[in-house]
Each structure stands twice: as structure tokens, then as C-alpha cells.
Design a protein around this motif. Structure first.
Motif, PDB file in Angstrom:
ATOM      1  N   VAL A 162       0.840  -1.207   0.000  1.00 18.99           N
ATOM      2  CA  VAL A 162       0.000   0.000   0.000  1.00 18.99           C
ATOM      3  C   VAL A 162       0.872   1.252   0.000  1.00 18.99           C
ATOM      4  CG1 VAL A 162      -1.632   1.318   1.413  1.00 18.99           C
ATOM      5  CG2 VAL A 162      -2.025  -1.104   1.013  1.00 18.99           C
ATOM      6  N   LEU A 192       1.931   1.784  -3.491  1.00 21.63           N
ATOM      7  CA  LEU A 192       0.814   2.330  -4.269  1.00 21.63           C
ATOM      8  C   LEU A 192       0.583   3.809  -3.966  1.00 21.63           C
ATOM      9  CD1 LEU A 192      -1.798  -0.554  -4.222  1.00 21.63           C
ATOM     10  CD2 LEU A 192      -0.889   0.588  -6.241  1.00 21.63           C
ATOM     11  N   ASN A 241       1.268   3.140 -15.136  1.00 14.02           N
ATOM     12  CA  ASN A 241       0.071   2.284 -15.092  1.00 14.02           C
ATOM     13  C   ASN A 241       0.449   0.827 -14.856  1.00 14.02           C
ATOM     14  OD1 ASN A 241      -1.788   4.322 -15.424  1.00 14.02           O
ATOM     15  ND2 ASN A 241      -1.679   4.225 -17.655  1.00 14.02           N
ATOM     16  N   LYS A 288       1.431   0.370 -11.196  1.00 19.20           N
ATOM     17  CA  LYS A 288       0.250   0.366 -10.340  1.00 19.20           C
ATOM     18  C   LYS A 288      -0.512  -0.947 -10.460  1.00 19.20           C
ATOM     19  CE  LYS A 288      -2.423   3.866 -10.644  1.00 19.20           C
ATOM     20  NZ  LYS A 288      -3.148   5.060 -11.052  1.00 19.20           N
ATOM     21  N   LYS A 289      -0.631  -1.477 -11.678  1.00 18.65           N
ATOM     22  CA  LYS A 289      -1.324  -2.756 -11.870  1.00 18.65           C
ATOM     23  C   LYS A 289      -0.598  -3.882 -11.141  1.00 18.65           C
ATOM     24  CE  LYS A 289      -3.513  -1.778 -16.280  1.00 18.65           C
ATOM     25  NZ  LYS A 289      -3.507  -2.055 -17.722  1.00 18.65           N
ATOM     26  N   ARG A 293       1.251  -3.663  -8.474  1.00 14.27           N
ATOM     27  CA  ARG A 293       1.035  -3.524  -7.024  1.00 14.27           C
ATOM     28  C   ARG A 293      -0.399  -3.873  -6.652  1.00 14.27           C
ATOM     29  NH1 ARG A 293       5.802  -1.637  -8.805  1.00 14.27           N
ATOM     30  NH2 ARG A 293       7.288  -1.297  -7.153  1.00 14.27           N
ATOM     31  N   LEU A 294      -1.368  -3.551  -7.500  1.00 10.91           N
ATOM     32  CA  LEU A 294      -2.749  -3.912  -7.204  1.00 10.91           C
ATOM     33  C   LEU A 294      -2.961  -5.426  -7.252  1.00 10.91           C
ATOM     34  CD1 LEU A 294      -4.728  -1.087  -9.031  1.00 10.91           C
ATOM     35  CD2 LEU A 294      -4.579  -1.498  -6.576  1.00 10.91           C
ATOM     36  N   LYS A 305      -0.593  -7.608  -6.570  1.00 11.01           N
ATOM     37  CA  LYS A 305       0.044  -8.061  -5.334  1.00 11.01           C
ATOM     38  C   LYS A 305      -0.869  -7.826  -4.135  1.00 11.01           C
ATOM     39  CE  LYS A 305       4.950  -7.441  -6.376  1.00 11.01           C
ATOM     40  NZ  LYS A 305       6.181  -6.755  -5.959  1.00 11.01           N
ATOM     41  N   LEU A 306      -1.534  -6.680  -4.126  1.00  7.98           N
ATOM     42  CA  LEU A 306      -2.441  -6.358  -3.028  1.00  7.98           C
ATOM     43  C   LEU A 306      -3.585  -7.363  -2.956  1.00  7.98           C
ATOM     44  CD1 LEU A 306      -3.039  -4.179  -0.834  1.00  7.98           C
ATOM     45  CD2 LEU A 306      -4.470  -3.062  -2.534  1.00  7.98           C
ATOM     46  N   GLY A 307      -4.188  -7.678  -4.091  1.00  6.16           N
ATOM     47  CA  GLY A 307      -5.258  -8.664  -4.116  1.00  6.16           C
ATOM     48  C   GLY A 307      -4.781 -10.035  -3.683  1.00  6.16           C
TER      49      GLY A 307
END
Length: 139
Positions: free
Chosen positions: A22, A25, A103, A106-107, A109-110, A112-114
Motif C-alpha cells: 500500500v 501504491l 500504469n 500500479k497494476k 502492485r494492485l 500483489k495487493l489482491g
């Protein structure tokens, strides 16, 4: 009781990984909205990349040592991705290319976050399951 302790440690380790992702991000979002310059953003992100990789490897090792094979198998693709990017020397954010790859970064990291949220919920589930199992053994 030892299994419960292992699940508790894994829960906090996953939360630490979530905080790191996070943070990355947030650095990318600050860059996107021009609150921070690319150099500072890249420095901040690059400072936490290796600790993220080490913590994730430690989590996988913890699952292996405690005999939680399913969770270790679930963590294996993430570990493989981290090792592969590190070996290819693509783990650091390049200051000169950060706007072109914003972009994509960010994708990544998102995703990875999920993935970490899934691991967090599974760890929480197994921690609760182990607690209830230990309670049944007491009675």
C-alpha cells in the motif's frame, strides 16, 4: 498451541506485506497526481522493494517449516515472481521510465495487493479454525 502461534505470526507478517505494498501504491498515486517528483518517488519505492521480497520469502519459509503445505504452495508463485524479477534485475523502479510505466507499476502492485488479501483471509480463517480446534481439545 504451536500452530496457533505460527498462524498469528503469519497474520502479522502478511499485514506487514500489505502495508509495504500500500505504501508503494501511495507513492505511485502521489507521483500520478504530481504531489512528488519522480526521483523521490522512485527512491521511496526502491527502499522497500528488497524488504518486501525478504519478508515474503520468510513467510513462505515459515509456512514450509510449520507444515502448512497449502499456504506454502499458495505463496510459491509470488515468491517465484519476486525471485525472477530480482534475478532479471527488474525489481527496482527506474527514475527515467517511471512515468511511462506508471500504469503497469500500479497494476503490478494492485495484483500483489489482491493476492496478499487472499493470503490474509486464508491465514485468518486457519487461525480461527486452529483456535476452535484447540478449544475442542480442552473439553
Amino acid at each position: 498451541m504451536l500452530a496457533l502461534f505460527a498462524w498469528l505470526i503469519s497474520f502479522f507478517v502478511v499485514v506487514a506485506l500489505l502495508v509495504v505494498v500500500v505504501y508503494q501504491l501511495m507513492c505511485l498515486a502521489d507521483l500520478e497526481f504530481d504531489y512528488i517528483n519522480p526521483y523521490d518517488s522512485a527512491i521511496r519505492i526502491n527502499q522497500v522493494v528488497l524488504p518486501e521480497y525478504v519478508i515474503q520469502a520468510g513467510l513462505t519459509l515459515l509456512f514450509l517449516l510449520t507444515g502448512h503445505w497449502i499456504m506454502a504452495l499458495l505463496c510459491a508463485p509470488y515468491l517465484y515472481y519476486n525471485v525472477k524479477t530480482y534475478m532479471d534485475k527488474k525489481h527496482l523502479v527506474d527514475v527515467t521510465e517511471i512515468f511511462n510505466l506508471l500504469n503497469w507499476e500500479k497494476k503490478k502492485r494492485l495484483i500483489k495487493l489482491g493476492y496478499l488479501l487472499l493470503i490474509l483471509f486464508l491465514s485468518l480463517f486457519w487461525m480461527i479454525w486452529t483456535t476452535l480446534e484447540d478449544d475442542e481439545e480442552l473439553y
